[in-house]
Design an enzyme around this catalytic site. Structure first.
Site, PDB file in Angstrom:
ATOM      1  N   HIS A  10     -16.257   0.277   7.352  1.00  0.00           N
ATOM      2  CA  HIS A  10     -15.899  -1.019   6.767  1.00  0.00           C
ATOM      3  C   HIS A  10     -17.087  -1.973   6.845  1.00  0.00           C
ATOM      4  O   HIS A  10     -17.811  -1.986   7.853  1.00  0.00           O
ATOM      5  CB  HIS A  10     -14.740  -1.663   7.532  1.00  0.00           C
ATOM      6  CG  HIS A  10     -13.433  -0.965   7.344  1.00  0.00           C
ATOM      7  ND1 HIS A  10     -12.546  -1.285   6.341  1.00  0.00           N
ATOM      8  CD2 HIS A  10     -12.877   0.064   8.021  1.00  0.00           C
ATOM      9  CE1 HIS A  10     -11.489  -0.499   6.420  1.00  0.00           C
ATOM     10  NE2 HIS A  10     -11.667   0.330   7.432  1.00  0.00           N
ATOM     11  N   GLU A  57     -11.178  -0.821  -1.573  1.00  0.00           N
ATOM     12  CA  GLU A  57     -11.259   0.437  -0.821  1.00  0.00           C
ATOM     13  C   GLU A  57     -11.992   1.523  -1.607  1.00  0.00           C
ATOM     14  O   GLU A  57     -11.806   1.646  -2.824  1.00  0.00           O
ATOM     15  CB  GLU A  57      -9.854   0.922  -0.473  1.00  0.00           C
ATOM     16  CG  GLU A  57      -9.092  -0.014   0.446  1.00  0.00           C
ATOM     17  CD  GLU A  57      -7.824   0.637   0.980  1.00  0.00           C
ATOM     18  OE1 GLU A  57      -7.926   1.745   1.535  1.00  0.00           O
ATOM     19  OE2 GLU A  57      -6.751   0.036   0.835  1.00  0.00           O
ATOM     20  N   ARG A  58     -12.787   2.283  -0.901  1.00  0.00           N
ATOM     21  CA  ARG A  58     -13.461   3.420  -1.536  1.00  0.00           C
ATOM     22  C   ARG A  58     -12.400   4.427  -1.982  1.00  0.00           C
ATOM     23  O   ARG A  58     -11.469   4.737  -1.258  1.00  0.00           O
ATOM     24  CB  ARG A  58     -14.457   4.075  -0.584  1.00  0.00           C
ATOM     25  CG  ARG A  58     -13.839   4.580   0.684  1.00  0.00           C
ATOM     26  CD  ARG A  58     -14.829   5.311   1.563  1.00  0.00           C
ATOM     27  NE  ARG A  58     -14.134   5.834   2.734  1.00  0.00           N
ATOM     28  CZ  ARG A  58     -14.640   6.668   3.612  1.00  0.00           C
ATOM     29  NH1 ARG A  58     -15.887   7.071   3.489  1.00  0.00           N
ATOM     30  NH2 ARG A  58     -13.947   7.111   4.628  1.00  0.00           N
ATOM     31  N   ASN A 113      -2.128   1.478   7.309  1.00  0.00           N
ATOM     32  CA  ASN A 113      -0.819   1.374   6.667  1.00  0.00           C
ATOM     33  C   ASN A 113      -0.168   2.747   6.560  1.00  0.00           C
ATOM     34  O   ASN A 113       1.049   2.891   6.713  1.00  0.00           O
ATOM     35  CB  ASN A 113      -0.957   0.746   5.274  1.00  0.00           C
ATOM     36  CG  ASN A 113      -1.301  -0.726   5.342  1.00  0.00           C
ATOM     37  OD1 ASN A 113      -0.847  -1.439   6.235  1.00  0.00           O
ATOM     38  ND2 ASN A 113      -2.112  -1.188   4.413  1.00  0.00           N
ATOM     39  N   ASN A 120      -7.112  10.164  -0.630  1.00  0.00           N
ATOM     40  CA  ASN A 120      -7.132   9.047  -1.559  1.00  0.00           C
ATOM     41  C   ASN A 120      -6.638   9.480  -2.937  1.00  0.00           C
ATOM     42  O   ASN A 120      -6.524  10.681  -3.230  1.00  0.00           O
ATOM     43  CB  ASN A 120      -8.558   8.491  -1.687  1.00  0.00           C
ATOM     44  CG  ASN A 120      -8.915   7.566  -0.541  1.00  0.00           C
ATOM     45  OD1 ASN A 120      -8.036   7.026   0.133  1.00  0.00           O
ATOM     46  ND2 ASN A 120     -10.202   7.367  -0.313  1.00  0.00           N
ATOM     47  N   CYS A 173      -4.853  -3.204   3.374  1.00  0.00           N
ATOM     48  CA  CYS A 173      -5.615  -2.141   4.040  1.00  0.00           C
ATOM     49  C   CYS A 173      -5.526  -2.405   5.539  1.00  0.00           C
ATOM     50  O   CYS A 173      -6.096  -3.384   6.037  1.00  0.00           O
ATOM     51  CB  CYS A 173      -7.070  -2.152   3.568  1.00  0.00           C
ATOM     52  SG  CYS A 173      -8.130  -0.968   4.444  1.00  0.00           S
ATOM     53  N   ASN A 190       0.894  -1.153   0.000  1.00  0.00           N
ATOM     54  CA  ASN A 190       0.000   0.000   0.000  1.00  0.00           C
ATOM     55  C   ASN A 190       0.945   1.218   0.000  1.00  0.00           C
ATOM     56  O   ASN A 190       1.665   1.441   0.970  1.00  0.00           O
ATOM     57  CB  ASN A 190      -0.845  -0.050   1.266  1.00  0.00           C
ATOM     58  CG  ASN A 190      -2.048   0.868   1.238  1.00  0.00           C
ATOM     59  OD1 ASN A 190      -2.716   1.013   2.241  1.00  0.00           O
ATOM     60  ND2 ASN A 190      -2.353   1.486   0.119  1.00  0.00           N
ATOM     61  N   SER A 207      -6.646  -0.646   8.276  1.00  0.00           N
ATOM     62  CA  SER A 207      -7.900  -0.548   9.018  1.00  0.00           C
ATOM     63  C   SER A 207      -8.858  -1.656   8.599  1.00  0.00           C
ATOM     64  O   SER A 207      -9.668  -2.135   9.405  1.00  0.00           O
ATOM     65  CB  SER A 207      -8.535   0.840   8.838  1.00  0.00           C
ATOM     66  OG  SER A 207      -8.807   1.108   7.480  1.00  0.00           O
ATOM     67  N   GLY A 208      -8.760  -2.097   7.324  1.00  0.00           N
ATOM     68  CA  GLY A 208      -9.583  -3.224   6.880  1.00  0.00           C
ATOM     69  C   GLY A 208      -9.207  -4.506   7.608  1.00  0.00           C
ATOM     70  O   GLY A 208     -10.070  -5.324   7.946  1.00  0.00           O
ATOM     71  N   CYS A 240      -6.113   5.640   7.935  1.00  0.00           N
ATOM     72  CA  CYS A 240      -5.419   4.639   7.116  1.00  0.00           C
ATOM     73  C   CYS A 240      -4.351   3.987   7.978  1.00  0.00           C
ATOM     74  O   CYS A 240      -3.379   4.639   8.365  1.00  0.00           O
ATOM     75  CB  CYS A 240      -4.783   5.275   5.874  1.00  0.00           C
ATOM     76  SG  CYS A 240      -3.799   4.080   4.917  1.00  0.00           S
TER      77      CYS A 240
END
Length: 276
Positions: free
Chosen positions: A161, A210-211, A77, A66, A219, A13, A221-222, A75
């Site tokens: 999420h 991701e949006r 990462n 983004n 990701c 990322n 937070s994902g 975020c």
């Protein structure tokens, strides 16, 4: 105007990181999109702007954009790369860094083995806080899109999420369901969509659409969202290894009203400068 930057990556990322403490830079949405272009710009998933703290109790503030130029709140990462960047640039000499973001206060720890641990804060489950259109909090929500009926968990870790379980991560419909769900009407601010394969109570595989960016190699937070949702469903333990296409993270969560901690790598790729 000549701008100095670093290219950083966390599990693939990748980020353009700019010291806006010693520089004074402003980017329009169109300029960010231009810089993010991998053919005509520098190319990155997100732009990180390091700024002086807004609060005297914090070391820095940082903003996250983004690739489409939209500003987001969180975020994982990016947070690890932010911590490595401010140490590499000599902006701080502490191993514990307190930073303000759009999502609130975060605490980052530079570990002795070179990895970075991020206190991601407490997950938010109330639909209004995610935000998600629902009458009440549920462990599992049903989301319908055309001929698809999706069973998913939903949580905010500074950004929204939804997470669904799949049998085989390689065969998951990331390219088709991801674009449909990321802008689904039940998520008024959009959502990051996680596809989770559970290998054991302490080990999962994950892909995230991701949006604003599409599917990414990782990701953070994902990964936290998947570990939290899996634990709420009673399928995961408090410490989970999360394998993403770009590498591995360790996620720790002791349950409701406790913060989520994420540990993983952050790498410097190169330094550069560009005329704007």
């Amino acid at each position: 105007m000549q701008i100095h930057f670093s290219k950083m990556q966390g599990l693939g990322n990748d980020f353009m990181v700019i010291d806006n403490v010693t520089q004074n830079v402003f980017f329009s949405k169109d300029k960010i999109k231009q810089l993010a272009d991998r053919n005509f710009g520098i190319g990155f998933d997100q732009l990180l702007l390091v700024e002086p703290p807004y609060d005297p109790d914090q070391d820095f503030h940082y903003r996250i954009f983004n690739a489409d130029g939209t500003e987001v709140s969180q975020c994982g990462n990016g947070a690890r790369c932010f911590a490595r960047f401010v140490r590499n640039k000599g902006l701080i000499n502490k191993n514990k860094i307190v930073v303000g973001t759009r999502a609130g206060r975060m605490v980052l720890y530079l570990e002795r083995d070179g990895q970075v641990t991020v206190n991601m804060g407490k997950p938010q489950f109330e639909p209004a806080q995610i935000p998600l259109k629902a009458n009440k909090e549920e462990a599992t929500y049903i989301v319908r899109e055309d001929e698809h009926t999706i069973f998913c968990g939903a949580v905010s870790l500074g950004n929204p999420h939804c997470v669904m379980e799949v049998e085989d991560i390689e065969q998951a419909a990331v390219e088709t369901l991801g674009p449909l769900l990321v802008k689904h009407e039940r998520f008024p601010e959009g959502v990051n969509v996680g596809f989770m394969q559970i290998l054991s109570p302490s080990h999962i595989k994950l892909r995230v659409y991701e949006r604003g960016s599409g599917e990414t190699l990782a990701c953070g937070s994902g990964a936290c969202a998947a570990a939290v949702i899996g634990q709420l469903w009673g399928k995961l333990e408090s410490e989970v290894r999360v394998d993403l296409p770009g590498g591995t993270l360790t996620i720790r969560w002791q349950g409701r009203d406790r913060v989520v901690k994420m540990t993983g790598p952050a790498e410097h790729v190169f330094d550069g400068s560009i005329s704007l």
